[in-house]
Write a protein that holds these residues in place. Structure first.
Motif, PDB file in Angstrom:
ATOM      1  N   LYS A   1     109.753  42.497  17.632  1.00  0.00           N
ATOM      2  CA  LYS A   1     108.338  42.592  17.998  1.00  0.00           C
ATOM      3  C   LYS A   1     107.714  43.811  17.324  1.00  0.00           C
ATOM      4  N   TYR A   2     106.419  43.686  17.052  1.00  0.00           N
ATOM      5  CA  TYR A   2     105.693  44.838  16.527  1.00  0.00           C
ATOM      6  C   TYR A   2     104.239  44.783  16.988  1.00  0.00           C
ATOM      7  N   LEU A   3     103.627  45.945  17.015  1.00  0.00           N
ATOM      8  CA  LEU A   3     102.230  46.093  17.422  1.00  0.00           C
ATOM      9  C   LEU A   3     101.351  45.958  16.190  1.00  0.00           C
ATOM     10  N   SER A   4     100.335  45.119  16.259  1.00  0.00           N
ATOM     11  CA  SER A   4      99.475  44.904  15.099  1.00  0.00           C
ATOM     12  C   SER A   4      98.055  45.374  15.390  1.00  0.00           C
ATOM     13  N   VAL A   5      97.794  46.631  15.102  1.00  0.00           N
ATOM     14  CA  VAL A   5      96.450  47.201  15.248  1.00  0.00           C
ATOM     15  C   VAL A   5      96.193  48.155  14.091  1.00  0.00           C
ATOM     16  N   ASN A   6      94.949  48.353  13.764  1.00  0.00           N
ATOM     17  CA  ASN A   6      94.553  49.473  12.909  1.00  0.00           C
ATOM     18  C   ASN A   6      93.094  49.797  13.208  1.00  0.00           C
ATOM     19  N   ARG A   7      92.762  51.060  13.116  1.00  0.00           N
ATOM     20  CA  ARG A   7      91.467  51.550  13.592  1.00  0.00           C
ATOM     21  C   ARG A   7      90.279  50.926  12.873  1.00  0.00           C
ATOM     22  N   VAL A   8      90.441  50.584  11.620  1.00  0.00           N
ATOM     23  CA  VAL A   8      89.318  50.128  10.817  1.00  0.00           C
ATOM     24  C   VAL A   8      88.978  48.661  11.058  1.00  0.00           C
ATOM     25  N   MET A   9      90.000  47.828  11.308  1.00  0.00           N
ATOM     26  CA  MET A   9      89.759  46.386  11.266  1.00  0.00           C
ATOM     27  C   MET A   9      90.238  45.616  12.493  1.00  0.00           C
ATOM     28  N   THR A  10      90.635  46.308  13.565  1.00  0.00           N
ATOM     29  CA  THR A  10      90.916  45.641  14.839  1.00  0.00           C
ATOM     30  C   THR A  10      89.760  45.962  15.775  1.00  0.00           C
ATOM     31  N   THR A  11      88.970  44.961  16.152  1.00  0.00           N
ATOM     32  CA  THR A  11      87.699  45.270  16.822  1.00  0.00           C
ATOM     33  C   THR A  11      87.712  45.064  18.329  1.00  0.00           C
ATOM     34  N   ARG A  12      88.474  44.089  18.839  1.00  0.00           N
ATOM     35  CA  ARG A  12      88.470  43.898  20.292  1.00  0.00           C
ATOM     36  C   ARG A  12      89.645  43.026  20.730  1.00  0.00           C
ATOM     37  N   ILE A  13      90.022  43.182  21.982  1.00  0.00           N
ATOM     38  CA  ILE A  13      91.093  42.394  22.588  1.00  0.00           C
ATOM     39  C   ILE A  13      90.459  41.316  23.448  1.00  0.00           C
ATOM     40  N   LEU A  14      90.848  40.088  23.229  1.00  0.00           N
ATOM     41  CA  LEU A  14      90.269  38.985  23.991  1.00  0.00           C
ATOM     42  C   LEU A  14      90.683  39.072  25.460  1.00  0.00           C
ATOM     43  N   GLY A  15      89.762  38.700  26.342  1.00  0.00           N
ATOM     44  CA  GLY A  15      90.041  38.676  27.766  1.00  0.00           C
ATOM     45  C   GLY A  15      89.735  39.963  28.486  1.00  0.00           C
ATOM     46  N   LEU A  16      89.432  41.033  27.734  1.00  0.00           N
ATOM     47  CA  LEU A  16      89.075  42.310  28.351  1.00  0.00           C
ATOM     48  C   LEU A  16      87.587  42.556  28.164  1.00  0.00           C
ATOM     49  N   SER A  17      87.016  43.348  29.061  1.00  0.00           N
ATOM     50  CA  SER A  17      85.624  43.743  28.876  1.00  0.00           C
ATOM     51  C   SER A  17      85.525  44.645  27.652  1.00  0.00           C
ATOM     52  N   PRO A  18      84.336  44.781  27.048  1.00  0.00           N
ATOM     53  CA  PRO A  18      84.221  45.657  25.873  1.00  0.00           C
ATOM     54  C   PRO A  18      84.705  47.074  26.127  1.00  0.00           C
ATOM     55  N   ILE A  19      84.423  47.613  27.317  1.00  0.00           N
ATOM     56  CA  ILE A  19      84.843  48.975  27.634  1.00  0.00           C
ATOM     57  C   ILE A  19      86.358  49.043  27.750  1.00  0.00           C
ATOM     58  N   GLU A  20      86.957  48.079  28.455  1.00  0.00           N
ATOM     59  CA  GLU A  20      88.414  48.052  28.594  1.00  0.00           C
ATOM     60  C   GLU A  20      89.079  47.897  27.230  1.00  0.00           C
ATOM     61  N   SER A  21      88.543  46.993  26.415  1.00  0.00           N
ATOM     62  CA  SER A  21      89.115  46.769  25.096  1.00  0.00           C
ATOM     63  C   SER A  21      89.076  48.033  24.247  1.00  0.00           C
ATOM     64  N   ASP A  22      87.934  48.725  24.253  1.00  0.00           N
ATOM     65  CA  ASP A  22      87.815  49.965  23.471  1.00  0.00           C
ATOM     66  C   ASP A  22      88.809  51.017  23.945  1.00  0.00           C
ATOM     67  N   MET A  23      88.964  51.141  25.252  1.00  0.00           N
ATOM     68  CA  MET A  23      89.885  52.143  25.792  1.00  0.00           C
ATOM     69  C   MET A  23      91.323  51.836  25.396  1.00  0.00           C
ATOM     70  N   VAL A  24      91.733  50.574  25.509  1.00  0.00           N
ATOM     71  CA  VAL A  24      93.099  50.197  25.160  1.00  0.00           C
ATOM     72  C   VAL A  24      93.332  50.354  23.662  1.00  0.00           C
ATOM     73  N   LEU A  25      92.393  49.857  22.860  1.00  0.00           N
ATOM     74  CA  LEU A  25      92.573  49.944  21.415  1.00  0.00           C
ATOM     75  C   LEU A  25      92.613  51.390  20.933  1.00  0.00           C
ATOM     76  N   ASN A  26      91.731  52.226  21.432  1.00  0.00           N
ATOM     77  CA  ASN A  26      91.740  53.624  21.001  1.00  0.00           C
ATOM     78  C   ASN A  26      93.041  54.318  21.374  1.00  0.00           C
ATOM     79  N   PHE A  27      93.607  53.959  22.531  1.00  0.00           N
ATOM     80  CA  PHE A  27      94.909  54.504  22.890  1.00  0.00           C
ATOM     81  C   PHE A  27      95.982  54.018  21.914  1.00  0.00           C
TER      82      PHE A  27
END
Length: 445
Positions: free
Chosen positions: A336-362
């Protein structure tokens, strides 16, 4: 019958100001008129990144060929590239997408893919047995192979190399005699070659992208000591300039990038390093409970370039978007691996915009702030016509250039990217540390 009107210069307009006439043809759809204007007006640059306001010409650039570093010139000429035609070569304007639906359509279909590493000898006896030395640069990421020429590898060695790259994230080869065509052929062995619709490429060889910030600066790229890292704080307000922001290539593709090969033939005496992050290790930095929360989630990934919306062409830039798993499974390693990057991962489906931003920034911080899951590679100068190669797995990594030499000495290379599988998540797969039997912290309840 079509009617036409033309704007007239207002009587209040100063006599020394000339206004261009705009011809409006009533029976031609507005999107077609806009597309025609963009493709024929040299000053319009809508299909480029908005952070890179470059004035690039279509076709091969004769002026660019004159700027080539001597080491690069020798490598290209030895490799059969006809520099008399100009260098680098850009796609014709009529081939570059204007509308986002055109960009979607470029590779919006399934391409069969079998990871070469999945059929390799796990012990890599053919590859390691032929090498003079195998050096692990850090414990988690980065290996250097000494004493092999990439152009001489057998298919068995290529397969074992693919598995090594998948395990170690990035593998390096110094002192390589490697033509762009041979580099392209190796990429073709590993997957479907990505031909970029905008980027400059080696003349006569689409798919061999030119990596040459010095050339872009000559064409108007505003890259300097003060602004090179702005995108690493806020990639929305301060888009990436050059390739100095942590990113993963081509995450918006239906089948994103797999193995990518960058060969530098002109290397600064000091600086110009490249860094990589292991997305395997980033996933293993998370607690078991947080992994359970992320497993099965999907996210939206966007293109680096922006386009117009055909249905609302005056509504501003729009990017290609794809939905893929946030946590994925590698087909060769099974990890398994985590697939995110700051420039081109914009949101997580199923979460509110605020929740998504908080999780992604972490998650971005987990990747970027853990130095023990990163490697920084110092490219070294080699004799004329030779260079140094890095081959990495885009699926399990992020990377960035370090533009600390500020263009004081030339840096030039070519990159070939092989597209891989449609991303997937296997809930039965294990993380890297689980699979290798390494300890994982069990946090108190």
């Amino acid at each position: 019958m079509a009617t036409a009107t033309e704007t007239q210069t207002s009587s209040s307009t100063p006599s020394n100001v000339k206004q261009a006439n705009l011809k409006i043809v009533d029976d031609i759809p507005i999107d077609q008129q806009i597309e025609h204007l963009i493709r024929t007006h040299r000053e319009l640059n809508i299909t480029r990144q908005r952070s890179e306001n470059l004035k690039l010409k279509q076709g091969a650039d004769h002026d660019g060929a004159k700027l080539l570093p001597e080491a690069s010139r020798k490598r290209l000429e030895d490799g059969g590239v006809d520099l008399s035609k100009g260098y680098p070569e850009l796609p014709n304007r009529d081939e570059i997408p204007v509308f986002v639906d055109q960009a979607y359509a470029i590779r919006d279909y399934d391409v069969p893919f079998v990871d070469r590493g999945s059929q390799a000898d796990p012990e890599k006896k053919a590859l390691f047995g032929a090498a003079k030395e195998v050096i692990h640069l850090t414990d988690k990421v980065g290996t250097e192979i000494v004493g092999l020429q990439l152009e001489d590898l057998t298919d068995q060695q290529k397969d074992e190399l693919a598995l090594l790259i998948a395990e170690r994230v990035v593998v390096f080869f110094r002192d390589q005699k490697l033509s762009p065509q041979t580099q392209w052929n190796l990429g073709d062995y590993y997957g479907n070659i990505e031909v970029h619709p905008q980027a400059p490429h080696v003349t006569g060889l689409p798919g061999a992208t030119v990596i040459w910030n010095d050339y872009k600066i000559k064409q108007g790229l505003d890259l300097n000591f003060n602004n090179i890292n702005f995108g690493n704080w806020d990639s929305v307000r301060h888009p990436a300039i050059g390739n100095n922001v942590w990113h993963t290539d081509l995450v918006h593709e239906r089948q994103p990038a797999g193995y990518t090969h960058l060969h530098l033939d002109a290397i600064p005496e000091t600086g110009g390093d490249t860094m990589w992050i292991s997305n395997y290790a980033a996933y293993d930095k998370l607690s078991d409970e947080f992994k359970k929360f992320l497993d099965g989630k999907k996210a939206v990934y966007v293109s680096a370039h922006s386009y117009l919306n055909r249905k609302d062409p005056l509504g501003g830039p729009k990017k290609v978007e794809r939905i893929h798993p946030l946590v994925r499974t590698h087909p060769a390693t099974g990890w398994k691996y985590l697939s995110v990057n700051r420039v081109m991962t914009t949101r997580i489906l199923g979460l509110s915009p605020i929740e998504s931003d908080m999780v992604l920034n972490f998650l971005f911080d987990v990747c970027e702030k853990n130095a023990d899951i990163q490697v920084r590679f110092k490219w070294t100068n080699t004799k004329p016509g030779y260079g140094t190669s890095a081959i990495w797995d885009n699926r399990v990594s992020q990377h960035r250039n370090v533009w600390d030499h500020e263009g004081k000495s030339p840096r030039h290379g070519t990159r070939v990217t092989s597209l891989a599988e449609i991303p997937y998540f296997d809930p039965e797969s294990k993380s890297q540390r689980e699979a290798l039997g390494l300890p994982l912290k069990k946090w108190d309840a």
